[in-house]
Design an enzyme around this catalytic site. Structure first.
Site, PDB file in Angstrom:
ATOM      1  N   ARG A 269      47.514  27.828  61.349  1.00 14.06           N
ATOM      2  CA  ARG A 269      48.939  28.031  61.360  1.00 14.06           C
ATOM      3  C   ARG A 269      49.531  28.476  62.613  1.00 14.06           C
ATOM      4  O   ARG A 269      48.979  29.960  62.865  1.00 14.06           O
ATOM      5  CB  ARG A 269      49.271  28.791  59.957  1.00 14.06           C
ATOM      6  CG  ARG A 269      50.707  28.989  59.827  1.00 14.06           C
ATOM      7  CD  ARG A 269      51.614  27.773  59.484  1.00 14.06           C
ATOM      8  NE  ARG A 269      52.924  28.068  59.467  1.00 14.06           N
ATOM      9  CZ  ARG A 269      54.001  27.184  59.383  1.00 14.06           C
ATOM     10  NH1 ARG A 269      53.554  25.951  59.562  1.00 14.06           N
ATOM     11  NH2 ARG A 269      55.079  27.657  59.128  1.00 14.06           N
ATOM     12  N   GLN A 337      49.591  34.980  49.895  1.00 15.84           N
ATOM     13  CA  GLN A 337      50.577  35.413  51.004  1.00 15.84           C
ATOM     14  C   GLN A 337      50.214  34.974  52.488  1.00 15.84           C
ATOM     15  O   GLN A 337      50.991  34.597  53.384  1.00 15.84           O
ATOM     16  CB  GLN A 337      50.286  36.936  51.044  1.00 15.84           C
ATOM     17  CG  GLN A 337      51.177  37.869  51.646  1.00 15.84           C
ATOM     18  CD  GLN A 337      52.634  37.783  51.234  1.00 15.84           C
ATOM     19  OE1 GLN A 337      52.703  37.314  49.928  1.00 15.84           O
ATOM     20  NE2 GLN A 337      53.794  37.990  51.954  1.00 15.84           N
ATOM     21  N   ILE A 338      48.940  34.793  52.781  1.00 19.66           N
ATOM     22  CA  ILE A 338      48.599  34.347  54.170  1.00 19.66           C
ATOM     23  C   ILE A 338      48.884  32.808  54.146  1.00 19.66           C
ATOM     24  O   ILE A 338      49.255  32.247  55.207  1.00 19.66           O
ATOM     25  CB  ILE A 338      46.962  34.240  54.213  1.00 19.66           C
ATOM     26  CG1 ILE A 338      46.360  35.925  54.557  1.00 19.66           C
ATOM     27  CG2 ILE A 338      46.356  33.376  55.459  1.00 19.66           C
ATOM     28  CD1 ILE A 338      45.197  36.148  54.422  1.00 19.66           C
ATOM     29  N   GLY A 340      51.843  32.034  53.170  1.00 11.79           N
ATOM     30  CA  GLY A 340      53.023  31.405  53.205  1.00 11.79           C
ATOM     31  C   GLY A 340      53.740  30.500  52.152  1.00 11.79           C
ATOM     32  O   GLY A 340      53.020  30.292  51.160  1.00 11.79           O
ATOM     33  N   GLY A 341      54.627  29.884  52.562  1.00  6.81           N
ATOM     34  CA  GLY A 341      55.398  28.803  51.730  1.00  6.81           C
ATOM     35  C   GLY A 341      54.555  27.804  51.117  1.00  6.81           C
ATOM     36  O   GLY A 341      54.510  27.184  50.032  1.00  6.81           O
ATOM     37  N   GLU A 364      36.735  36.899  27.527  1.00  8.50           N
ATOM     38  CA  GLU A 364      35.553  37.886  27.563  1.00  8.50           C
ATOM     39  C   GLU A 364      35.502  39.311  27.676  1.00  8.50           C
ATOM     40  O   GLU A 364      34.646  39.995  28.319  1.00  8.50           O
ATOM     41  CB  GLU A 364      34.317  36.994  28.361  1.00  8.50           C
ATOM     42  CG  GLU A 364      33.843  35.858  27.632  1.00  8.50           C
ATOM     43  CD  GLU A 364      32.375  35.283  28.273  1.00  8.50           C
ATOM     44  OE1 GLU A 364      32.158  34.397  28.385  1.00  8.50           O
ATOM     45  OE2 GLU A 364      31.459  36.259  28.213  1.00  8.50           O
ATOM     46  N   SER A 367      40.213  43.773  30.981  1.00 10.31           N
ATOM     47  CA  SER A 367      39.871  44.774  31.784  1.00 10.31           C
ATOM     48  C   SER A 367      39.983  46.283  30.748  1.00 10.31           C
ATOM     49  O   SER A 367      39.016  47.008  31.235  1.00 10.31           O
ATOM     50  CB  SER A 367      40.718  44.951  32.918  1.00 10.31           C
ATOM     51  OG  SER A 367      40.780  43.806  33.869  1.00 10.31           O
TER      52      SER A 367
HETATM   53  C1  LIG Z   1      41.375  30.172  28.513  1.00 10.22           C
HETATM   54  C2  LIG Z   1      40.694  31.065  27.573  1.00 10.22           C
HETATM   55  C3  LIG Z   1      39.464  30.943  27.134  1.00 10.22           C
HETATM   56  C4  LIG Z   1      38.668  31.594  26.072  1.00 10.22           C
HETATM   57  N1  LIG Z   1      37.759  30.993  25.640  1.00 10.22           N
HETATM   58  C5  LIG Z   1      37.173  31.649  24.474  1.00 10.22           C
HETATM   59  C6  LIG Z   1      35.906  31.049  23.975  1.00 10.22           C
HETATM   60  O1  LIG Z   1      35.286  30.124  24.074  1.00 10.22           O
HETATM   61  N2  LIG Z   1      35.445  31.672  22.630  1.00 10.22           N
HETATM   62  C7  LIG Z   1      36.198  32.749  22.066  1.00 10.22           C
HETATM   63  O2  LIG Z   1      35.803  33.217  20.881  1.00 10.22           O
HETATM   64  N3  LIG Z   1      37.266  33.329  22.748  1.00 10.22           N
HETATM   65  C8  LIG Z   1      37.868  32.806  23.776  1.00 10.22           C
HETATM   66  N4  LIG Z   1      38.910  33.276  24.443  1.00 10.22           N
HETATM   67  C9  LIG Z   1      39.480  34.510  23.833  1.00 10.22           C
HETATM   68  C10 LIG Z   1      39.388  35.786  24.658  1.00 10.22           C
HETATM   69  O3  LIG Z   1      38.304  36.303  24.896  1.00 10.22           O
HETATM   70  C11 LIG Z   1      40.452  36.729  24.359  1.00 10.22           C
HETATM   71  O4  LIG Z   1      41.533  36.090  24.939  1.00 10.22           O
HETATM   72  C12 LIG Z   1      40.252  38.172  24.787  1.00 10.22           C
HETATM   73  O5  LIG Z   1      39.376  38.624  24.117  1.00 10.22           O
HETATM   74  C13 LIG Z   1      41.636  39.100  24.728  1.00 10.22           C
HETATM   75  O6  LIG Z   1      41.907  38.824  23.291  1.00 10.22           O
HETATM   76  P1  LIG Z   1      43.779  38.323  22.877  1.00 10.22           P
HETATM   77  O7  LIG Z   1      43.751  37.527  23.725  1.00 10.22           O
HETATM   78  O8  LIG Z   1      43.824  38.475  21.572  1.00 10.22           O
HETATM   79  O9  LIG Z   1      44.276  39.684  23.489  1.00 10.22           O
HETATM   80  P2  LIG Z   1      44.678  41.141  22.593  1.00 10.22           P
HETATM   81  O10 LIG Z   1      43.194  41.615  21.990  1.00 10.22           O
HETATM   82  O11 LIG Z   1      45.660  40.928  21.731  1.00 10.22           O
HETATM   83  O12 LIG Z   1      44.924  42.120  23.929  1.00 10.22           O
HETATM   84  C14 LIG Z   1      46.369  42.157  24.218  1.00 10.22           C
HETATM   85  C15 LIG Z   1      46.432  43.240  25.377  1.00 10.22           C
HETATM   86  O13 LIG Z   1      46.250  44.679  24.699  1.00 10.22           O
HETATM   87  C16 LIG Z   1      44.978  45.197  25.398  1.00 10.22           C
HETATM   88  N5  LIG Z   1      44.358  46.053  24.122  1.00 10.22           N
HETATM   89  C17 LIG Z   1      43.651  45.436  23.020  1.00 10.22           C
HETATM   90  N6  LIG Z   1      43.263  46.627  22.531  1.00 10.22           N
HETATM   91  C18 LIG Z   1      43.235  47.444  23.355  1.00 10.22           C
HETATM   92  C19 LIG Z   1      42.642  48.921  23.230  1.00 10.22           C
HETATM   93  N7  LIG Z   1      41.874  49.342  22.241  1.00 10.22           N
HETATM   94  N8  LIG Z   1      42.604  49.801  24.193  1.00 10.22           N
HETATM   95  C20 LIG Z   1      43.597  49.461  25.269  1.00 10.22           C
HETATM   96  N9  LIG Z   1      44.113  48.420  25.424  1.00 10.22           N
HETATM   97  C21 LIG Z   1      44.092  47.245  24.454  1.00 10.22           C
HETATM   98  C22 LIG Z   1      44.344  44.226  26.017  1.00 10.22           C
HETATM   99  O14 LIG Z   1      43.421  44.844  26.926  1.00 10.22           O
HETATM  100  C23 LIG Z   1      45.262  43.364  26.417  1.00 10.22           C
HETATM  101  O15 LIG Z   1      45.985  43.771  27.748  1.00 10.22           O
HETATM  102  C24 LIG Z   1      39.609  32.475  25.683  1.00 10.22           C
HETATM  103  C25 LIG Z   1      40.710  32.889  25.843  1.00 10.22           C
HETATM  104  C26 LIG Z   1      41.416  32.215  26.968  1.00 10.22           C
HETATM  105  C27 LIG Z   1      42.742  32.439  27.481  1.00 10.22           C
END
Ligand SMILES: Cc1cc2nc3c(=O)[nH]c(=O)nc-3n(C[C@H](O)[C@H](O)[C@H](O)COP(=O)(O)OP(=O)(O)OC[C@H]3O[C@@H](n4cnc5c(N)ncnc54)[C@H](O)[C@@H]3O)c2cc1C
Length: 380
Positions: A269, A337-338, A340-341, A364, A367
């Site tokens: 670019r 960002q690198i 751009g548009g 899984e 964070s």
């Molecule tokens: C594309 C995709 C694929 C997936 N594949 C699978 C699969 O194959 N099998 C399966 O079983 N699951 C699967 N999941 C589910 C996934 O593991 C969950 O989405 C994940 O564990 C978070 O649960 P939740 O979405 O219900 O969020 P929630 O548990 O409702 O959390 C919402 C927010 O609250 C925060 N939070 C919750 N509890 C606390 C606490 N005690 N302290 C601080 N913060 C907290 C969380 O960190 C998050 O920011 C998948 C999800 C997606 C989106």
């Protein structure tokens, strides 16, 4: 201390990179566009010995190690994180509990075909009202003679609509709580009472199959119980720990793809009469991206090594999941960002890396949950 991959691991990386680029690469755009997982890849990978690479040779797998499994996931993630997620479930939660705790019959019926790519697996823990708080699942499995009757709903299940069997977590005795009351069952796709209620549309990972599953008086023979009744939660904790280390490879793949695309674009670019990589602002971005990828790489492979040595690595596994997923997000954000548009258009793959990375701090174990685990392991 030895920071080198072995000769075997280097050869494996070349082979899997070739498979990812030549066999998966051409299918990515269509799979992402149509949101249909290219299932034909699973038997193809199975024939080449690329499924469940860490599993023992006696079941037809490659019998390698966690380090090699992460090399595999890194190379797949570099080409397509969505497609990679299907492979990841096949080699981890969809089958690992059978490998560790299943009977020999279950291994022959489910594990061996999964390794060959003749059967696709899924793993069902999450429910509409139970995500991070996995102990609050409502699915039950009630003993009835030589059968269990399963009732409940599972959501967000990767491979959910394409799987031949799903390993499902359910309460067999709610009174005993999660540690003594949860069990894991194998449910075949054609079991009466099992149905796929819908496929979920997602921001990223569009090529990955993500579905909602319903169990309505779903009767499974007691032979489908994996391991001991009531021990399921401890099996899940161990499998999730291993899965968090595997996330490192997937996150690294996405971050490396974004970095490579950015380096190339920055060289091509031209603005103000020179490639944008000649601006210090771009160089600094690329330098930081490379540094973070490097740090994430060694966190991932050290944890993989600890796992291979049979050493305790609960803390390190969560650190891998937390750090590498956040690196993938920071790197893909800078990549955008690198670019751009043009990066914001669907014409460059960087938008896919950015969308895909957004998921990685959620699945899984979010964070926040990883930080809880790390603090607990530190005794804080
Ligand atoms: C594309 C995709 C694929 C997936 N594949 C699978 C699969 O194959 N099998 C399966 O079983 N699951 C699967 N999941 C589910 C996934 O593991 C969950 O989405 C994940 O564990 C978070 O649960 P939740 O979405 O219900 O969020 P929630 O548990 O409702 O959390 C919402 C927010 O609250 C925060 N939070 C919750 N509890 C606390 C606490 N005690 N302290 C601080 N913060 C907290 C969380 O960190 C998050 O920011 C998948 C999800 C997606 C989106």
């Amino acid at each position: 201390m030895d920071f080198e991959f072995t000769e075997e691991q280097r050869i494996f990386r070349e082979a899997i990179r070739s498979f990812a680029e030549n066999e998966i690469g051409p299918l990515v755009e269509e799979a992402e566009e149509t949101e249909v997982y290219p299932v034909e890849l699973i038997p193809k990978a199975g024939k080449l010995g690329f499924l469940c690479v860490r599993y023992p040779e006696k079941y037809g797998a490659a019998g390698t190690d966690k380090v090699t499994e992460n090399i595999f996931l890194e190379e797949l993630g570099r080409v397509c994180s969505g497609i990679s997620s299907g492979f990841q479930v096949q080699a981890s939660l969809g089958t690992s509990i059978i490998l560790e705790h299943g009977t020999e019959e279950q291994k022959q019926e489910y594990l061996v075909p999964a390794i060959k790519g003749d059967k696709i697996s899924a793993f069902g823990l999450t429910e509409p009202n139970a995500g991070s708080d996995a102990a609050s699942i409502q699915t039950t499995a009630v003993k009835d003679g030589g059968h269990y009757v399963i009732n409940g709903t599972k959501t967000f299940i990767t491979n959910g609509s394409i799987s031949d069997f799903t390993c499902v977590a359910a309460y067999t005795d709610k009174a005993k709580g999660a540690s003594g009351g949860v069990s894991v069952f194998i449910v075949d796709r054609d079991t009466p009472g099992f149905s796929v209620t819908r496929k979920l549309k997602k921001v990223g990972h569009r090529s990955a199959d993500t579905a909602e599953l319903l169990f309505e008086n779903c009767r499974v023979s007691e032979e489908k119980l994996v391991g001991k009744e009531g021990k399921g939660f401890s099996y899940l904790v161990a499998s999730l720990m291993s899965g968090r280390i595997s996330y490192g490879g997937r996150c690294l793949g996405v971050a490396k793809a974004a970095f490579e695309a950015s380096t190339k674009y920055a060289g091509e670019r031209i603005q103000f009469g020179k490639p944008i990589k000649d601006f210090q602002a771009t160089k600094f971005k690329l330098a930081r991206m490379a540094m973070e990828i490097e740090a994430a790489t060694w966190l991932t492979y050290r944890a993989s090594w600890l796992f291979d040595q049979g050493k305790k690595c609960m803390k390190e596994a969560s650190m891998v999941k937390l750090y590498t997923s956040e690196v993938a997000q920071r790197v893909t954000n800078e990549a955008m960002q690198i670019h751009g548009g043009y990066g914001y258009t669907m014409e460059y793959p960087v938008q896919r890396y950015w969308r895909d990375a957004r998921l990685l701090t959620i699945t899984e174990g979010t964070s926040e949950i990883q930080q809880i685990v790390i603090a607990r392991e530190l005794g804080i």
